[in-house]
Structures are given as C-alpha cells and as structure tokens.
Design a protein around this motif. Sequence first.
Motif, short mmCIF file in Angstrom:
data_model
loop_
_atom_site.label_atom_id
_atom_site.label_comp_id
_atom_site.label_asym_id
_atom_site.label_seq_id
_atom_site.Cartn_x
_atom_site.Cartn_y
_atom_site.Cartn_z
N ASN A 174 28.22 -10.19 14.52
CA ASN A 174 27.85 -10.62 15.87
C ASN A 174 27.67 -12.13 16.00
N GLU A 175 27.55 -12.83 14.87
CA GLU A 175 27.38 -14.29 14.90
C GLU A 175 28.70 -15.03 14.96
N PHE A 176 29.81 -14.30 14.90
CA PHE A 176 31.13 -14.95 14.94
C PHE A 176 31.49 -15.24 16.40
N ASN A 177 31.54 -16.53 16.75
CA ASN A 177 31.85 -16.94 18.12
C ASN A 177 32.78 -18.16 18.12
N LYS A 178 33.96 -17.99 17.57
CA LYS A 178 34.90 -19.10 17.54
C LYS A 178 36.32 -18.57 17.64
N VAL A 179 37.25 -19.47 17.88
CA VAL A 179 38.65 -19.09 17.93
C VAL A 179 39.13 -18.87 16.50
N ALA A 180 39.70 -17.71 16.24
CA ALA A 180 40.15 -17.39 14.89
C ALA A 180 41.39 -18.20 14.52
N VAL A 181 41.29 -18.92 13.43
CA VAL A 181 42.40 -19.76 12.95
C VAL A 181 42.85 -19.31 11.57
N THR A 182 41.90 -19.14 10.66
CA THR A 182 42.22 -18.75 9.29
C THR A 182 42.35 -17.23 9.18
N PRO A 183 42.97 -16.74 8.09
CA PRO A 183 43.03 -15.28 7.89
C PRO A 183 41.65 -14.63 7.87
N LEU A 184 40.66 -15.29 7.25
CA LEU A 184 39.31 -14.73 7.23
C LEU A 184 38.77 -14.61 8.65
N GLU A 185 38.96 -15.63 9.46
CA GLU A 185 38.48 -15.59 10.84
C GLU A 185 39.18 -14.50 11.64
N GLU A 186 40.47 -14.28 11.38
CA GLU A 186 41.18 -13.19 12.06
C GLU A 186 40.58 -11.84 11.69
N TRP A 187 40.19 -11.69 10.43
CA TRP A 187 39.58 -10.44 9.99
C TRP A 187 38.23 -10.25 10.68
N ILE A 188 37.42 -11.30 10.75
CA ILE A 188 36.11 -11.19 11.39
C ILE A 188 36.28 -10.89 12.88
N GLU A 189 37.30 -11.48 13.49
CA GLU A 189 37.59 -11.20 14.90
C GLU A 189 37.90 -9.72 15.10
N TYR A 190 38.69 -9.15 14.19
CA TYR A 190 38.99 -7.72 14.28
C TYR A 190 37.74 -6.88 14.09
N LEU A 191 36.90 -7.25 13.11
CA LEU A 191 35.66 -6.50 12.87
C LEU A 191 34.76 -6.50 14.10
N LYS A 192 34.78 -7.61 14.84
CA LYS A 192 33.89 -7.72 16.00
C LYS A 192 34.49 -7.11 17.26
N THR A 193 35.78 -7.32 17.49
CA THR A 193 36.38 -6.94 18.77
C THR A 193 37.36 -5.79 18.69
N GLY A 194 37.87 -5.49 17.49
CA GLY A 194 38.91 -4.48 17.35
C GLY A 194 40.29 -5.00 17.71
N ILE A 195 40.40 -6.30 17.94
CA ILE A 195 41.67 -6.90 18.34
C ILE A 195 42.40 -7.44 17.11
N ILE A 196 43.69 -7.14 17.03
CA ILE A 196 44.55 -7.69 15.98
C ILE A 196 45.71 -8.39 16.66
N ARG A 197 45.93 -9.63 16.32
CA ARG A 197 46.98 -10.40 16.97
C ARG A 197 48.37 -9.86 16.63
N PRO A 198 49.27 -9.82 17.61
CA PRO A 198 50.62 -9.30 17.35
C PRO A 198 51.37 -10.08 16.27
N ASP A 199 51.08 -11.39 16.17
CA ASP A 199 51.80 -12.25 15.23
C ASP A 199 51.00 -12.52 13.96
N THR A 200 49.98 -11.72 13.69
CA THR A 200 49.13 -12.00 12.53
C THR A 200 49.91 -11.94 11.22
#
Length: 310
Positions: A174-200
């Motif tokens: 819940n503390e993740f509040n940034k634009v995902a840039v790195t692979p780790l940030e993309e994973w945290i974004e998915y854990l928080k929102t359930g969203i996976i980028r089409p071009d990941t």
Amino acid sequence: MEQKDKYIRFDWAVKRLLRNKANFGVLEGFLTVLLGEPIRIVEILESEGNQQHENEKFNRVDIKARNSKDEIIIVEVQNTREIYYLERILFGVAKAITEHIELGELYSQVKKVYSISILYFDIGKGNDYLYHGQNSFVGVHTGDFLEVTTKEKDAIVRKLPAEIFPEYFLIRVNEFNKVAVTPLEEWIEYLKTGIIRPDTKAPGLEEARRKLIYYNMDRAEQLAYDEHINAVMIQNDVLSTAAEEGRQEGREEGREEGRREGRQEGRQEGLEQGKQEKNIENARTMKSLNISFEVIHQVTGLPIKDIEGL
C-alpha cells in the motif's frame, strides 16, 4: 481494460495456481526480480501454511519452495494486521531450518532461508515500500565486517555470515505510489492494482499475462474468486470502520473528561455499556466473516474467550 486483461490477484494465484509446476515461471520471475539473481524453483514444499481451509483465507497465504541452490524460500501474503507479525515470521524461518535438517546431520546441511512477506496492512512507520534485513557481524570499534574462514575438502573457504543466515523482505504494497519504471516496480504495481502492462518485459509478468487471466478460469472458479475478493473488501471495510469508531469514541471521551465531574455514576456506566455493546456487535460481524480471533481481539478489545462464545 479489455475483458481478457482482467488478472487474478497474486494472493489467490499463490493459493491456487503457482504451486503447479507449469506455472513456476511466474513465481521464478518474481523472485528473480526481488532477489537480484536468477531463481529456478525445483519443488514446492508442504507446510502448515499450505492448508486451504476457508477459515484461513484472511490470514497468511504462503508458499514454501526449494530452489536449484537447495535454498528454502518462503513467500507469505498477509491481508490483515497481526500483532506479533515479526515474531511469527521469525518462528516460521526457524521452523523451516529445523524441518530440513535430519538429526545427526552436520551443521553444513543447514539451509539458507529467504522469508518474503507481501503485506497489505500498515505494519508501522517507514517511507519505503520495500525493506530488506539480513544478519552481519560488524566490528564495534573498527566497523569492518567479519568474514569467517573455514576449511572444506582441503581448501580454505571464506564466508560472510549473510551467505548463511536468513534474509527477510517486507513488501509494503500500500506504500507504493509511483510510476513503475523498473521490473521490481512493475511487480509491485501488479501486487497493488492487479494491472500488468501489455508491453511488460519484467521476468514472470509476461508469463502471468498469459496464465493469470480471470476469464481463463471456469465459472465455478470465477465465483469462488469473486467471493474471495468480496470478502476481503468487506473485511477491510469492517476493520477500518471499527478502528475509526474507536478513534471517534476516544476523542469524545477526551472532550467529556473535563465535564465528567459531578455527573452521576450511572451515566458513565451507560456509556461504557453502549461501547461494550458496539464492540460485541463488531466482533459478531467480523466473526461471521471468519476473521481470526486475534484480529478481532485487537480491534474490539474483547477477550478471546468471549469472542469464541459469540
């Protein structure tokens, strides 16, 4: 979001899908990104936390795996607050170590353990969404790191304690509040929102896009999943409401303190009784949602034996 792009929450995937060898790639990708080295899962190990009883759904959902380096990796998803969470993960690591060494074996057979906690509650103060801890021995006066020298098969081997002692990762989703840039940030974004980028291109997430699609489940699985998500949302709402009511009552009692002198004792007893009745009502609601007695006790203050009798 297109219909086919609705993805399953990670806690559900851990509980139902990622123990399947065909889906190891998703978990391997997550661990590779988090630990910073290629991880290959050899097998999923059974433990008490692997049980899938309905009354455990609000507590930890864990997976215990052995990787190709013969190390143990524990992944836990925790949706609700637990009073002694740090003590419990310490106990879990200690148990994993002792479970995987036979009586009479050399201490060289002790397994390295990684403990990874994915937390959906506020565990405390801190500005980061990812915390990492490991053991090291630092000179009190010199500040240098101790390096242990041992002899193995006629060769001198130098090891840092961190190579042997457990490592702990706390992911505060819940503390993740940034634009995902790195692979780790993309994973945290998915854990928080359930969203996976089409071009990941993040390891594991490409496979997750193919295998964790909600609409790939049959109707019965979808209904079970929907019920789980709905229950989690209700549970979080109940806990938040109860906590806010507690804070409001505290503020009201504080304002009342200055006017309390001279009032009849019966009025005070009535206030206490009303508060107690509200706590009992909240406890019944949370109990009907299969929330653990420990969490109900923490929120309402009711003794566990009283909660059991509701």
